[in-house]
Design a protein around this motif. Structure first.
Motif, short mmCIF file in Angstrom:
data_model
loop_
_atom_site.label_atom_id
_atom_site.label_comp_id
_atom_site.label_asym_id
_atom_site.label_seq_id
_atom_site.Cartn_x
_atom_site.Cartn_y
_atom_site.Cartn_z
N ILE A 23 0.84 -1.20 0.00
CA ILE A 23 0.00 0.00 0.00
C ILE A 23 0.87 1.25 0.00
O ILE A 23 0.64 2.20 -0.75
CB ILE A 23 -0.95 -0.01 1.22
CG1 ILE A 23 -1.96 -1.13 1.09
CG2 ILE A 23 -1.64 1.34 1.38
CD1 ILE A 23 -2.75 -1.40 2.36
N ARG A 24 1.91 1.24 0.84
CA ARG A 24 2.79 2.41 0.95
C ARG A 24 3.47 2.70 -0.38
O ARG A 24 3.55 3.85 -0.80
CB ARG A 24 3.84 2.15 2.04
CG ARG A 24 4.67 3.36 2.41
CD ARG A 24 5.58 3.03 3.57
NE ARG A 24 6.74 2.30 3.15
CZ ARG A 24 7.90 2.87 2.79
NH1 ARG A 24 8.04 4.16 2.82
NH2 ARG A 24 8.91 2.13 2.42
N GLN A 25 3.94 1.68 -1.06
CA GLN A 25 4.63 1.86 -2.34
C GLN A 25 3.69 2.38 -3.43
O GLN A 25 4.14 3.00 -4.38
CB GLN A 25 5.26 0.55 -2.80
CG GLN A 25 6.45 0.11 -1.97
CD GLN A 25 7.65 1.01 -2.17
OE1 GLN A 25 7.87 1.53 -3.25
NE2 GLN A 25 8.41 1.21 -1.11
N SER A 26 2.40 2.14 -3.28
CA SER A 26 1.45 2.59 -4.30
C SER A 26 1.11 4.07 -4.16
O SER A 26 0.54 4.66 -5.08
CB SER A 26 0.16 1.76 -4.23
OG SER A 26 -0.58 2.07 -3.07
N LEU A 27 1.46 4.67 -3.04
CA LEU A 27 1.15 6.09 -2.81
C LEU A 27 2.26 6.97 -3.37
O LEU A 27 3.43 6.58 -3.38
CB LEU A 27 0.99 6.36 -1.32
CG LEU A 27 -0.18 5.63 -0.64
CD1 LEU A 27 -0.09 5.82 0.87
CD2 LEU A 27 -1.50 6.14 -1.16
N PRO A 28 1.93 8.20 -3.82
CA PRO A 28 2.96 9.13 -4.30
C PRO A 28 3.95 9.46 -3.18
O PRO A 28 3.60 9.43 -2.00
CB PRO A 28 2.18 10.38 -4.71
CG PRO A 28 0.75 9.96 -4.79
CD PRO A 28 0.59 8.76 -3.92
N LEU A 29 5.17 9.81 -3.57
CA LEU A 29 6.21 10.10 -2.57
C LEU A 29 5.85 11.26 -1.65
O LEU A 29 6.26 11.29 -0.50
CB LEU A 29 7.54 10.40 -3.27
CG LEU A 29 8.22 9.21 -3.92
CD1 LEU A 29 9.46 9.68 -4.68
CD2 LEU A 29 8.59 8.17 -2.89
N ASP A 30 5.12 12.24 -2.16
CA ASP A 30 4.80 13.41 -1.34
C ASP A 30 3.49 13.26 -0.56
O ASP A 30 3.05 14.20 0.09
CB ASP A 30 4.76 14.67 -2.20
CG ASP A 30 3.74 14.59 -3.32
OD1 ASP A 30 3.16 13.52 -3.54
OD2 ASP A 30 3.54 15.63 -3.99
N ASP A 31 2.89 12.10 -0.58
CA ASP A 31 1.64 11.86 0.15
C ASP A 31 1.96 11.62 1.62
O ASP A 31 2.73 10.73 1.96
CB ASP A 31 0.93 10.63 -0.44
CG ASP A 31 -0.47 10.43 0.12
OD1 ASP A 31 -0.68 10.76 1.30
OD2 ASP A 31 -1.32 9.96 -0.64
N PRO A 32 1.39 12.42 2.53
CA PRO A 32 1.67 12.23 3.96
C PRO A 32 1.28 10.84 4.46
O PRO A 32 1.89 10.32 5.39
CB PRO A 32 0.85 13.31 4.65
CG PRO A 32 0.31 14.19 3.60
CD PRO A 32 0.49 13.54 2.28
N ASP A 33 0.27 10.25 3.84
CA ASP A 33 -0.14 8.91 4.27
C ASP A 33 0.95 7.88 4.01
O ASP A 33 1.07 6.90 4.72
CB ASP A 33 -1.43 8.48 3.57
CG ASP A 33 -2.63 9.26 4.06
OD1 ASP A 33 -2.59 9.74 5.21
OD2 ASP A 33 -3.60 9.38 3.29
N ARG A 34 1.75 8.11 2.97
CA ARG A 34 2.84 7.17 2.68
C ARG A 34 3.81 7.12 3.86
O ARG A 34 4.25 6.05 4.27
CB ARG A 34 3.57 7.60 1.40
CG ARG A 34 4.71 6.68 1.05
CD ARG A 34 5.43 7.18 -0.19
NE ARG A 34 6.59 6.36 -0.47
CZ ARG A 34 6.72 5.59 -1.53
NH1 ARG A 34 5.77 5.54 -2.43
NH2 ARG A 34 7.80 4.88 -1.71
N HIS A 35 4.12 8.27 4.42
CA HIS A 35 5.07 8.31 5.54
C HIS A 35 4.42 7.86 6.84
O HIS A 35 5.11 7.37 7.73
CB HIS A 35 5.68 9.69 5.65
CG HIS A 35 6.42 10.07 4.41
ND1 HIS A 35 7.57 9.44 4.01
CD2 HIS A 35 6.13 10.96 3.44
CE1 HIS A 35 7.97 9.95 2.86
NE2 HIS A 35 7.11 10.86 2.49
N ALA A 36 3.11 7.99 6.93
CA ALA A 36 2.41 7.49 8.12
C ALA A 36 2.48 5.97 8.17
O ALA A 36 2.36 5.39 9.25
CB ALA A 36 0.96 7.97 8.11
#
Length: 63
Positions: A23-36
């Motif tokens: 899921i994390r890899q599918s999100l854009p790099l600048d998406d805060p949810d990716r880092h969450a």
């Protein structure tokens, strides 16, 4: 606790971490949810740079 319970727990943890990473890899790099969704290992790896900057700089100077 049976002898299989620790193995099953480890398997569930690996599967959960794999799903989170997908899921994390599918999100854009600048998406805060990716880092969450960063895992503990990601946090520890990121901390290495701040705790040991001498190992994170190019040997031949700044580029």
């Amino acid at each position: 606790m049976t002898t299989l319970q620790p193995e099953v727990a480890a398997l569930v943890t690996r599967q959960r971490n794999a799903a989170i990473e997908a899921i994390r890899q599918s999100l854009p790099l600048d998406d805060p949810d990716r880092h969450a969704l960063d895992l503990d290992a990601d946090t520890a790896f990121a901390r290495l740079a701040t705790e040991h900057p001498e190992h994170c700089q190019p040997r031949d100077g700044a580029q």
